[in-house]
Design a protein around this motif. Structure first.
Motif, PDB file in Angstrom:
ATOM      1  N   ALA A 161      -7.979  14.974   4.715  1.00 48.79           N
ATOM      2  CA  ALA A 161      -8.742  14.929   3.466  1.00 48.79           C
ATOM      3  C   ALA A 161      -9.963  14.039   3.641  1.00 48.79           C
ATOM      4  O   ALA A 161      -9.971  13.117   4.465  1.00 48.79           O
ATOM      5  CB  ALA A 161      -7.886  14.404   2.313  1.00 48.79           C
ATOM      6  N   GLU A 162     -10.989  14.329   2.836  1.00 50.64           N
ATOM      7  CA  GLU A 162     -12.196  13.498   2.798  1.00 50.64           C
ATOM      8  C   GLU A 162     -12.807  13.648   1.420  1.00 50.64           C
ATOM      9  O   GLU A 162     -12.866  14.744   0.872  1.00 50.64           O
ATOM     10  CB  GLU A 162     -13.201  13.929   3.871  1.00 50.64           C
ATOM     11  CG  GLU A 162     -14.266  12.899   4.217  1.00 50.64           C
ATOM     12  CD  GLU A 162     -15.458  12.862   3.248  1.00 50.64           C
ATOM     13  OE1 GLU A 162     -16.205  11.856   3.254  1.00 50.64           O
ATOM     14  OE2 GLU A 162     -15.647  13.854   2.505  1.00 50.64           O
ATOM     15  N   GLY A 163     -13.238  12.529   0.836  1.00 49.06           N
ATOM     16  CA  GLY A 163     -13.863  12.611  -0.473  1.00 49.06           C
ATOM     17  C   GLY A 163     -13.865  11.273  -1.177  1.00 49.06           C
ATOM     18  O   GLY A 163     -13.621  10.227  -0.566  1.00 49.06           O
ATOM     19  N   THR A 164     -14.137  11.304  -2.473  1.00 56.56           N
ATOM     20  CA  THR A 164     -14.096  10.086  -3.274  1.00 56.56           C
ATOM     21  C   THR A 164     -12.640   9.657  -3.458  1.00 56.56           C
ATOM     22  O   THR A 164     -11.723  10.476  -3.280  1.00 56.56           O
ATOM     23  CB  THR A 164     -14.726  10.317  -4.650  1.00 56.56           C
ATOM     24  OG1 THR A 164     -13.912  11.254  -5.378  1.00 56.56           O
ATOM     25  CG2 THR A 164     -16.146  10.851  -4.530  1.00 56.56           C
ATOM     26  N   PRO A 165     -12.376   8.406  -3.844  1.00 55.78           N
ATOM     27  CA  PRO A 165     -11.001   7.991  -4.095  1.00 55.78           C
ATOM     28  C   PRO A 165     -10.289   8.899  -5.103  1.00 55.78           C
ATOM     29  O   PRO A 165      -9.108   9.243  -4.912  1.00 55.78           O
ATOM     30  CB  PRO A 165     -11.157   6.566  -4.627  1.00 55.78           C
ATOM     31  CG  PRO A 165     -12.377   6.058  -3.940  1.00 55.78           C
ATOM     32  CD  PRO A 165     -13.306   7.246  -3.886  1.00 55.78           C
ATOM     33  N   ALA A 166     -10.992   9.307  -6.158  1.00 62.98           N
ATOM     34  CA  ALA A 166     -10.373  10.173  -7.166  1.00 62.98           C
ATOM     35  C   ALA A 166      -9.983  11.520  -6.573  1.00 62.98           C
ATOM     36  O   ALA A 166      -8.903  12.057  -6.864  1.00 62.98           O
ATOM     37  CB  ALA A 166     -11.330  10.368  -8.340  1.00 62.98           C
ATOM     38  N   GLU A 167     -10.854  12.081  -5.737  1.00 64.87           N
ATOM     39  CA  GLU A 167     -10.567  13.378  -5.111  1.00 64.87           C
ATOM     40  C   GLU A 167      -9.392  13.267  -4.141  1.00 64.87           C
ATOM     41  O   GLU A 167      -8.510  14.130  -4.103  1.00 64.87           O
ATOM     42  CB  GLU A 167     -11.813  13.887  -4.381  1.00 64.87           C
ATOM     43  CG  GLU A 167     -12.947  14.279  -5.312  1.00 64.87           C
ATOM     44  CD  GLU A 167     -14.258  14.502  -4.589  1.00 64.87           C
ATOM     45  OE1 GLU A 167     -15.177  15.087  -5.199  1.00 64.87           O
ATOM     46  OE2 GLU A 167     -14.389  14.071  -3.418  1.00 64.87           O
ATOM     47  N   VAL A 168      -9.393  12.194  -3.358  1.00 64.75           N
ATOM     48  CA  VAL A 168      -8.349  12.017  -2.344  1.00 64.75           C
ATOM     49  C   VAL A 168      -6.983  11.837  -2.999  1.00 64.75           C
ATOM     50  O   VAL A 168      -5.974  12.393  -2.535  1.00 64.75           O
ATOM     51  CB  VAL A 168      -8.694  10.814  -1.438  1.00 64.75           C
ATOM     52  CG1 VAL A 168      -7.480  10.374  -0.630  1.00 64.75           C
ATOM     53  CG2 VAL A 168      -9.848  11.178  -0.510  1.00 64.75           C
ATOM     54  N   GLN A 169      -6.928  11.096  -4.102  1.00 65.05           N
ATOM     55  CA  GLN A 169      -5.641  10.848  -4.764  1.00 65.05           C
ATOM     56  C   GLN A 169      -5.017  12.120  -5.314  1.00 65.05           C
ATOM     57  O   GLN A 169      -3.789  12.174  -5.497  1.00 65.05           O
ATOM     58  CB  GLN A 169      -5.830   9.830  -5.895  1.00 65.05           C
ATOM     59  CG  GLN A 169      -6.088   8.422  -5.389  1.00 65.05           C
ATOM     60  CD  GLN A 169      -6.184   7.431  -6.527  1.00 65.05           C
ATOM     61  OE1 GLN A 169      -5.184   6.903  -6.985  1.00 65.05           O
ATOM     62  NE2 GLN A 169      -7.397   7.180  -7.002  1.00 65.05           N
ATOM     63  N   LYS A 170      -5.834  13.127  -5.583  1.00 58.69           N
ATOM     64  CA  LYS A 170      -5.323  14.393  -6.120  1.00 58.69           C
ATOM     65  C   LYS A 170      -4.945  15.383  -5.024  1.00 58.69           C
ATOM     66  O   LYS A 170      -4.359  16.429  -5.319  1.00 58.69           O
ATOM     67  CB  LYS A 170      -6.383  15.035  -7.030  1.00 58.69           C
ATOM     68  CG  LYS A 170      -6.705  14.224  -8.270  1.00 58.69           C
ATOM     69  CD  LYS A 170      -7.841  14.869  -9.044  1.00 58.69           C
ATOM     70  CE  LYS A 170      -8.250  14.034 -10.252  1.00 58.69           C
ATOM     71  NZ  LYS A 170      -9.414  14.629 -10.964  1.00 58.69           N
ATOM     72  N   ASN A 171      -5.288  15.081  -3.774  1.00 58.88           N
ATOM     73  CA  ASN A 171      -5.057  16.008  -2.679  1.00 58.88           C
ATOM     74  C   ASN A 171      -3.561  16.081  -2.352  1.00 58.88           C
ATOM     75  O   ASN A 171      -2.919  15.065  -2.077  1.00 58.88           O
ATOM     76  CB  ASN A 171      -5.854  15.544  -1.448  1.00 58.88           C
ATOM     77  CG  ASN A 171      -5.807  16.548  -0.313  1.00 58.88           C
ATOM     78  OD1 ASN A 171      -4.761  16.766   0.280  1.00 58.88           O
ATOM     79  ND2 ASN A 171      -6.956  17.132  -0.006  1.00 58.88           N
ATOM     80  N   GLU A 172      -3.003  17.284  -2.365  1.00 63.34           N
ATOM     81  CA  GLU A 172      -1.562  17.446  -2.165  1.00 63.34           C
ATOM     82  C   GLU A 172      -1.124  17.000  -0.779  1.00 63.34           C
ATOM     83  O   GLU A 172      -0.039  16.436  -0.610  1.00 63.34           O
ATOM     84  CB  GLU A 172      -1.169  18.901  -2.407  1.00 63.34           C
ATOM     85  CG  GLU A 172      -1.287  19.322  -3.871  1.00 63.34           C
ATOM     86  CD  GLU A 172      -0.806  20.736  -4.108  1.00 63.34           C
ATOM     87  OE1 GLU A 172      -0.343  21.377  -3.126  1.00 63.34           O
ATOM     88  OE2 GLU A 172      -0.880  21.206  -5.251  1.00 63.34           O
ATOM     89  N   LYS A 173      -1.952  17.240   0.232  1.00 67.45           N
ATOM     90  CA  LYS A 173      -1.598  16.822   1.586  1.00 67.45           C
ATOM     91  C   LYS A 173      -1.519  15.296   1.674  1.00 67.45           C
ATOM     92  O   LYS A 173      -0.661  14.750   2.363  1.00 67.45           O
ATOM     93  CB  LYS A 173      -2.620  17.348   2.589  1.00 67.45           C
ATOM     94  CG  LYS A 173      -2.577  18.841   2.816  1.00 67.45           C
ATOM     95  CD  LYS A 173      -3.576  19.263   3.881  1.00 67.45           C
ATOM     96  CE  LYS A 173      -3.522  20.755   4.143  1.00 67.45           C
ATOM     97  NZ  LYS A 173      -4.526  21.165   5.178  1.00 67.45           N
ATOM     98  N   VAL A 174      -2.442  14.620   0.969  1.00 68.93           N
ATOM     99  CA  VAL A 174      -2.444  13.163   0.974  1.00 68.93           C
ATOM    100  C   VAL A 174      -1.214  12.623   0.250  1.00 68.93           C
ATOM    101  O   VAL A 174      -0.546  11.702   0.721  1.00 68.93           O
ATOM    102  CB  VAL A 174      -3.727  12.625   0.327  1.00 68.93           C
ATOM    103  CG1 VAL A 174      -3.685  11.097   0.225  1.00 68.93           C
ATOM    104  CG2 VAL A 174      -4.946  13.064   1.116  1.00 68.93           C
ATOM    105  N   ILE A 175      -0.909  13.204  -0.877  1.00 68.38           N
ATOM    106  CA  ILE A 175       0.257  12.778  -1.644  1.00 68.38           C
ATOM    107  C   ILE A 175       1.527  12.902  -0.801  1.00 68.38           C
ATOM    108  O   ILE A 175       2.370  12.015  -0.743  1.00 68.38           O
ATOM    109  CB  ILE A 175       0.391  13.600  -2.939  1.00 68.38           C
ATOM    110  CG1 ILE A 175      -0.781  13.289  -3.878  1.00 68.38           C
ATOM    111  CG2 ILE A 175       1.717  13.306  -3.642  1.00 68.38           C
ATOM    112  CD1 ILE A 175      -0.892  14.239  -5.058  1.00 68.38           C
ATOM    113  N   GLU A 176       1.621  14.011  -0.093  1.00 70.25           N
ATOM    114  CA  GLU A 176       2.799  14.252   0.748  1.00 70.25           C
ATOM    115  C   GLU A 176       2.842  13.304   1.943  1.00 70.25           C
ATOM    116  O   GLU A 176       3.896  12.725   2.255  1.00 70.25           O
ATOM    117  CB  GLU A 176       2.801  15.708   1.248  1.00 70.25           C
ATOM    118  CG  GLU A 176       3.982  16.040   2.147  1.00 70.25           C
ATOM    119  CD  GLU A 176       3.919  17.464   2.655  1.00 70.25           C
ATOM    120  OE1 GLU A 176       4.734  17.790   3.538  1.00 70.25           O
ATOM    121  OE2 GLU A 176       3.059  18.233   2.190  1.00 70.25           O
TER     122      GLU A 176
END
Length: 256
Positions: free
Chosen positions: A233-248
């Motif tokens: 993932a790459e993006g703003t903190p808000a975008e990254v926190q919503k990313n399903e791969k990051v959450i997992e």
């Protein structure tokens, strides 16, 4: 003057049978705090070590302020304009705080070995200027009163600040901080956040590895998330926190 300070593309690094990094790339704009996060073993420190010259990459291209550079040695990378701190503090323990910062400043000196041996007038003038700048940087990070203390006698948080002062002494275009909050208590973390915010306000650019998710999300303009050496993932903190791969892979584990 380019607005892009660091752009690296296609970075890969293998250690024997382990693929530590696979085709990783980031682009950092001038004045940003850019975060690099991920679980333990994700490849964050390996990536740091590649771009700062500790490890030689298997592939990739590197540009600093629009100019290609080769991360072949730490001192050459410092001359190019990237300064870094380390996850494990690396100070000269028996030198004073002032002397530690002066060591960092010497990457920008001109007198050379002959001037040092002969103690020429230009060498003495340059040494005086280095000492003055080192004092200013100790003041900047909030530990000027410890200028004459040996580094090993400083508190853990103040040693971290001293490392940052020494990195700033090289006049970097990019300062790379490797887990600067590691081992800090809550009060020290608040002070660190204030210092990093001040460094950004002074139009410096920061690349930050940090396990403290709250600190990262509150400081960074953009983030890259690594997992098993890959960029997920790459993006703003808000975008990254919503990313399903990051959450997992990361945030969903409760924060490493």
């Amino acid at each position: 003057m380019t607005d892009t300070i660091l752009e690296v593309r296609g970075i890969s690094k293998r250690f024997g049978g382990l693929q530590a990094l696979s085709d990783v790339g980031i682009k950092i704009q001038r004045g940003q705090v850019y975060g690099l996060i991920g679980p333990n073993g994700a490849g964050k420190t390996t990536f740091f070590n590649v771009i700062t010259g500790l490890y030689t990459p298997d592939s990739g291209t590197f540009e600093l302020a629009g100019k290609p550079y080769q991360p072949t040695a730490v001192h050459e990378v410092a001359k190019a304009g990237i300064a870094r701190t380390f996850q494990n503090i690396r100070l000269f323990a028996d030198m004073t705080a002032l002397e530690n910062v002066m060591v960092g400043r010497h990457v920008r000196t001109h007198s050379g070995v002959i001037g040092a041996i002969l103690r020429t007038g230009s060498f003495k003038a340059e040494e005086a200027a280095i000492a003055q700048r080192a004092h200013e940087l100790l003041e900047y990070v909030g530990i000027a009163k410890f200028a004459d203390y040996k580094a090993r006698t400083l508190s853990y948080g103040d040693q971290r600040r001293l490392e940052i002062a020494r990195a700033l002494a090289t006049d970097p275009q990019l300062i790379a901080l490797d887990e600067p909050a590691a081992g800090m208590n809550a009060t020290e973390k608040v002070m660190l956040r204030e210092l990093i915010s001040q460094i950004r306000k002074d139009n410096r650019t920061i690349l930050l590895i940090e396990h403290d998710v709250k600190l990262v999300m509150g400081l960074c303009d953009r983030l890259t998330v690594l997992d098993y050496g890959k960029q997920i993932a790459e993006g703003t903190p808000a975008e990254v926190q919503k990313n399903e791969k990051v959450i997992e892979a990361y945030l969903g584990t409760g924060g490493h």
